[in-house]
Structure formats: structure tokens, C-alpha cells
Motif scaffolding. Structure first.
Motif, mmCIF file in Angstrom:
data_model
loop_
_atom_site.group_PDB
_atom_site.id
_atom_site.type_symbol
_atom_site.label_atom_id
_atom_site.label_comp_id
_atom_site.label_asym_id
_atom_site.label_seq_id
_atom_site.Cartn_x
_atom_site.Cartn_y
_atom_site.Cartn_z
ATOM 1 N N LEU A 106 -15.760 13.354 4.017
ATOM 2 C CA LEU A 106 -16.788 14.124 3.678
ATOM 3 C C LEU A 106 -17.895 13.437 2.686
ATOM 4 O O LEU A 106 -17.463 12.826 1.575
ATOM 5 C CB LEU A 106 -16.715 15.437 3.127
ATOM 6 N N GLN A 107 -18.820 13.331 3.054
ATOM 7 C CA GLN A 107 -20.037 12.622 2.055
ATOM 8 C C GLN A 107 -21.201 13.558 1.941
ATOM 9 O O GLN A 107 -21.529 14.179 2.846
ATOM 10 C CB GLN A 107 -20.467 11.228 2.720
ATOM 11 N N ALA A 108 -21.878 13.430 0.687
ATOM 12 C CA ALA A 108 -22.900 14.388 0.601
ATOM 13 C C ALA A 108 -24.252 13.488 -0.163
ATOM 14 O O ALA A 108 -23.707 12.402 -0.915
ATOM 15 C CB ALA A 108 -22.810 15.674 0.088
ATOM 16 N N HIS A 109 -25.143 13.645 -0.627
ATOM 17 C CA HIS A 109 -26.163 13.050 -1.233
ATOM 18 C C HIS A 109 -25.931 13.635 -2.842
ATOM 19 O O HIS A 109 -26.562 13.270 -3.626
ATOM 20 C CB HIS A 109 -27.680 13.079 -0.926
ATOM 21 N N TYR A 110 -25.388 14.787 -2.866
ATOM 22 C CA TYR A 110 -25.226 15.467 -4.183
ATOM 23 C C TYR A 110 -23.615 15.731 -4.587
ATOM 24 O O TYR A 110 -22.873 15.847 -3.525
ATOM 25 C CB TYR A 110 -25.884 16.504 -4.434
ATOM 26 N N ASP A 111 -23.361 15.893 -5.628
ATOM 27 C CA ASP A 111 -22.049 16.514 -6.035
ATOM 28 C C ASP A 111 -22.219 17.756 -6.506
ATOM 29 O O ASP A 111 -21.372 18.331 -7.263
ATOM 30 C CB ASP A 111 -21.459 15.678 -7.139
ATOM 31 N N HIS A 112 -23.147 18.748 -5.899
ATOM 32 C CA HIS A 112 -22.987 20.054 -6.215
ATOM 33 C C HIS A 112 -21.799 21.027 -6.065
ATOM 34 O O HIS A 112 -21.009 20.671 -5.050
ATOM 35 C CB HIS A 112 -23.992 20.764 -5.536
ATOM 36 N N ALA A 113 -21.486 21.922 -6.896
ATOM 37 C CA ALA A 113 -20.291 22.711 -6.792
ATOM 38 C C ALA A 113 -20.906 23.831 -5.870
ATOM 39 O O ALA A 113 -21.871 24.513 -5.864
ATOM 40 C CB ALA A 113 -20.009 23.263 -8.402
ATOM 41 N N GLY A 114 -19.962 24.278 -4.892
ATOM 42 C CA GLY A 114 -20.355 25.296 -4.227
ATOM 43 C C GLY A 114 -19.466 25.510 -3.018
ATOM 44 O O GLY A 114 -18.463 24.670 -3.024
ATOM 45 N N GLU A 146 -15.606 21.659 -6.548
ATOM 46 C CA GLU A 146 -16.252 21.509 -7.731
ATOM 47 C C GLU A 146 -16.969 20.206 -7.898
ATOM 48 O O GLU A 146 -16.729 19.369 -6.857
ATOM 49 C CB GLU A 146 -15.104 21.624 -9.114
ATOM 50 N N GLN A 147 -17.822 20.263 -8.909
ATOM 51 C CA GLN A 147 -18.612 18.896 -8.974
ATOM 52 C C GLN A 147 -17.533 17.840 -9.189
ATOM 53 O O GLN A 147 -17.977 16.671 -8.802
ATOM 54 C CB GLN A 147 -19.572 18.997 -10.272
ATOM 55 N N SER A 148 -16.235 18.005 -10.070
ATOM 56 C CA SER A 148 -15.461 16.818 -10.099
ATOM 57 C C SER A 148 -14.592 16.676 -9.064
ATOM 58 O O SER A 148 -14.087 15.618 -9.149
ATOM 59 C CB SER A 148 -14.347 17.437 -11.311
ATOM 60 N N ASP A 149 -14.924 17.192 -7.889
ATOM 61 C CA ASP A 149 -14.186 16.886 -6.799
ATOM 62 C C ASP A 149 -15.029 15.656 -5.979
ATOM 63 O O ASP A 149 -14.431 15.080 -5.037
ATOM 64 C CB ASP A 149 -14.242 18.144 -5.520
ATOM 65 N N TRP A 150 -16.185 15.392 -6.473
ATOM 66 C CA TRP A 150 -16.958 14.247 -5.966
ATOM 67 C C TRP A 150 -16.878 13.153 -6.706
ATOM 68 O O TRP A 150 -17.040 13.162 -7.963
ATOM 69 C CB TRP A 150 -18.370 14.777 -5.514
ATOM 70 N N LYS A 151 -17.057 11.918 -6.094
ATOM 71 C CA LYS A 151 -17.331 10.799 -6.871
ATOM 72 C C LYS A 151 -18.415 9.812 -6.249
ATOM 73 O O LYS A 151 -18.817 10.149 -5.043
ATOM 74 C CB LYS A 151 -15.907 9.846 -6.803
ATOM 75 N N LEU A 170 -16.168 12.984 -1.105
ATOM 76 C CA LEU A 170 -15.075 13.999 -1.423
ATOM 77 C C LEU A 170 -13.695 13.205 -1.770
ATOM 78 O O LEU A 170 -13.448 12.276 -1.014
ATOM 79 C CB LEU A 170 -14.869 14.776 -0.559
ATOM 80 N N ILE A 171 -13.469 13.133 -3.087
ATOM 81 C CA ILE A 171 -12.179 12.291 -3.462
ATOM 82 C C ILE A 171 -10.805 13.114 -2.838
ATOM 83 O O ILE A 171 -10.702 14.296 -2.747
ATOM 84 C CB ILE A 171 -11.908 12.707 -5.169
ATOM 85 N N LYS A 172 -10.051 12.382 -2.074
ATOM 86 C CA LYS A 172 -8.668 12.534 -1.382
ATOM 87 C C LYS A 172 -8.932 13.758 -0.486
ATOM 88 O O LYS A 172 -8.452 14.898 -0.619
ATOM 89 C CB LYS A 172 -7.908 12.796 -2.502
ATOM 90 N N PRO A 173 -9.834 13.484 0.647
ATOM 91 C CA PRO A 173 -10.250 14.959 1.163
ATOM 92 C C PRO A 173 -9.351 15.602 1.995
ATOM 93 O O PRO A 173 -9.138 16.879 2.083
ATOM 94 C CB PRO A 173 -11.304 14.309 2.200
ATOM 95 N N ALA A 174 -8.342 14.671 2.504
ATOM 96 C CA ALA A 174 -7.366 15.145 3.181
ATOM 97 C C ALA A 174 -6.122 16.202 2.491
ATOM 98 O O ALA A 174 -5.875 17.164 2.887
ATOM 99 C CB ALA A 174 -6.350 14.235 3.883
ATOM 100 N N ALA A 175 -6.048 15.594 1.086
ATOM 101 C CA ALA A 175 -5.121 16.459 0.103
ATOM 102 C C ALA A 175 -6.153 17.698 -0.278
ATOM 103 O O ALA A 175 -5.587 18.731 -0.396
ATOM 104 C CB ALA A 175 -4.959 15.371 -1.010
#
Length: 206
Positions: A106-114, A146-151, A170-175
Motif C-alpha cells: 500500500l502506498q500513499a502520498h501522506y502518512d496520515h493516521a486514520g 497510525e502515522q508510524s505505520d508508514w515510512k 505501509l511498513i510490512k503490509p502483510a503482517a
DNA sequence: CCCCGAAACGTTGAGCCTCA
DNA sequence: TGAGGCTCAACGTTTCGGGG
């Protein structure tokens, strides 16, 4: 949709129901059935449509609605907010609709929590899975990220060349998305990182 | 007052690496 | 040896806002 492929034990955003998610997925499959030529012409655009149609369907079938007022450029997140939530909505009231043909990433242009709902879909021109349905949503992930889930993922894009701008992954998306599949077709399995029919042939001979 | 670049949005494709 | 993880290049649309 296939009722027995829903998992009612998955945590959902406040007020969001399995029924609403099911209606939205059905809306996606029906609405885009005649537009698969776009997929083969420009797959990334088609996925954009899937995400957009998902948001539109949830807007009409759930207590989550698209924001009516245009925000400033940096505040366009999220796609949907819980009806009656303050502006801007808290992360818990925010719901982002995304679509992908990928199994996990999963990729995004932001690391927003939600809250994020991800429509994992495939295009099946031979209609092997469902006659009359060339677009199949085979898994739906719903998770509070969370924001911390993104890198941060940099980019070499500049006037010298390069394409995309900076993104977040998204960090380690499968997990991370384990246990978040509110819907998963039992007749679809992952093989080689791609969704294939569960009863299909085993690995082809070398 | 219009035009256009920047920045926001939406993604896939491909390659390489790690680790069980 | 394969599934998952990580990285980066390429593509398309819309909106905002400042300079000419």
C-alpha cells in the motif's frame, strides 16, 4: 458478494457495518464491469476509479460521507468522514478508500493516521469467477493505521527527470494487515504474490 | 485577469533483497 | 525456493495560487 466470506470479527470504524461494506463492493463490481478496457489501457487509472467508486458507495450506504466543502490543499485527507464529526475530523472519524491489484503493498502520498479500507480486486475478462462480473473484489482490508505505520519513500524526481513524487509506504503490509480482512473470497488464494483460483492447477511444469 | 507550475490527488511495474 | 519486504521509476487528473 459471497456472504460466508465475510469475517464479522474484524474491527470496523465506528458506525460502519459489514452490510455497507458488502453493498459498496457490489457497487464497485457492477459499476466497473463495462469499463475494463480502461484497465488494460491504463491499469493505474482503473484502480483510481475502483477507489473512487468505493468511496462513493460508502457515502451513500454508510454513515461515512465525502466532505462537502473543499479543504485547503494539504487537508484533503480523508476521503470520507463519519457523519457529524468535527472539521477536520479526528483520525478515528476518518476513512480513506484505496484500491489495488497488489496482494499486500500500500502506498500513499501522506502518512496520515486514520481508518483505511483497501479494495483488493482483480480483472477477470473470461469471467471465470462470476459470470457477468469481469471485476472481482477478492479481499477487503480495513485497518486503523497510525502515522508510524508508514515510512517515507524518496524520489529522484526533478527537472532532470523522474516520474513520481515522494510517497509513503505501509511498513510490512502483510503482517500489519493480518486479521484485518473483513472480506476474503475462499476461492481465491495467493500464489506467486498474485490472486489465483483456489481450485486451479498446481504449479505448472518447468 | 489569465496562465502555468507546484503540489495535491490516484496508482502500477519492475527489480532486488531477506529469511524461513 | 518462494513469499513477503523494500525501493524507485513512470503515468494520469485536479486544484491552488502567484507572477506576468
Amino acid at each position: 458478494m459471497r456472504p460466508h466470506d465475510f469475517d464479522r470479527g474484524v474491527a470496523l470504524p465506528a458506525g460502519l457495518t459489514v452490510a455497507a461494506v458488502s453493498k459498496a463492493a457490489d457497487y464497485i463490481e457492477r459499476s466497473l464491469a463495462d469499463l475494463t478496457d480502461i484497465y488494460f489501457d491504463q491499469a493505474n487509472l482503473f484502480s483510481g476509479l475502483v477507489g473512487g467508486f468505493g468511496a462513493r458507495a460508502l457515502d451513500s450506504h454508510s454513515v461515512y460521507e465525502k466532505h462537502r466543502h473543499r479543504d485547503t490543499a494539504a487537508q484533503r485527507f480523508p476521503d470520507l468522514r463519519r457523519r457529524g464529526s468535527p472539521d477536520p475530523p479526528a483520525p478515528r472519524d476518518s476513512l480513506e478508500s484505496k484500491a489495488s491489484i497488489r496482494a499486500w503493498q500500500l502506498q500513499a502520498h501522506y502518512d496520515h493516521a486514520g481508518w483505511y479500507v483497501v479494495w483488493r480486486y482483480l480483472v477477470d475478462p473470461t469471467e471465470t469467477y462470476e459470470p457477468g462480473r469481469p471485476v472481482i473484489v477478492w479481499r477487503i482490508d480495513i485497518a486503523f493505521l497510525e502515522q508510524s505505520d508508514w515510512k517515507y519513500e524518496g524520489s529522484g524526481a526533478s527537472s532532470a527527470g523522474g516520474g513520481r513524487t515522494e510517497t509513503f509506504g505501509l511498513i510490512k503490509p502483510a503482517a500489519r494487515l493480518k486479521g484485518c480482512a473483513v472480506y476474503a473470497r475462499s476461492d481465491v488464494v495467493l500464489r506467486g504474490g498474485k490472486p489465483v483460483p483456489a481450485n486451479g492447477d498446481r504449479r505448472p511444469p518447468p
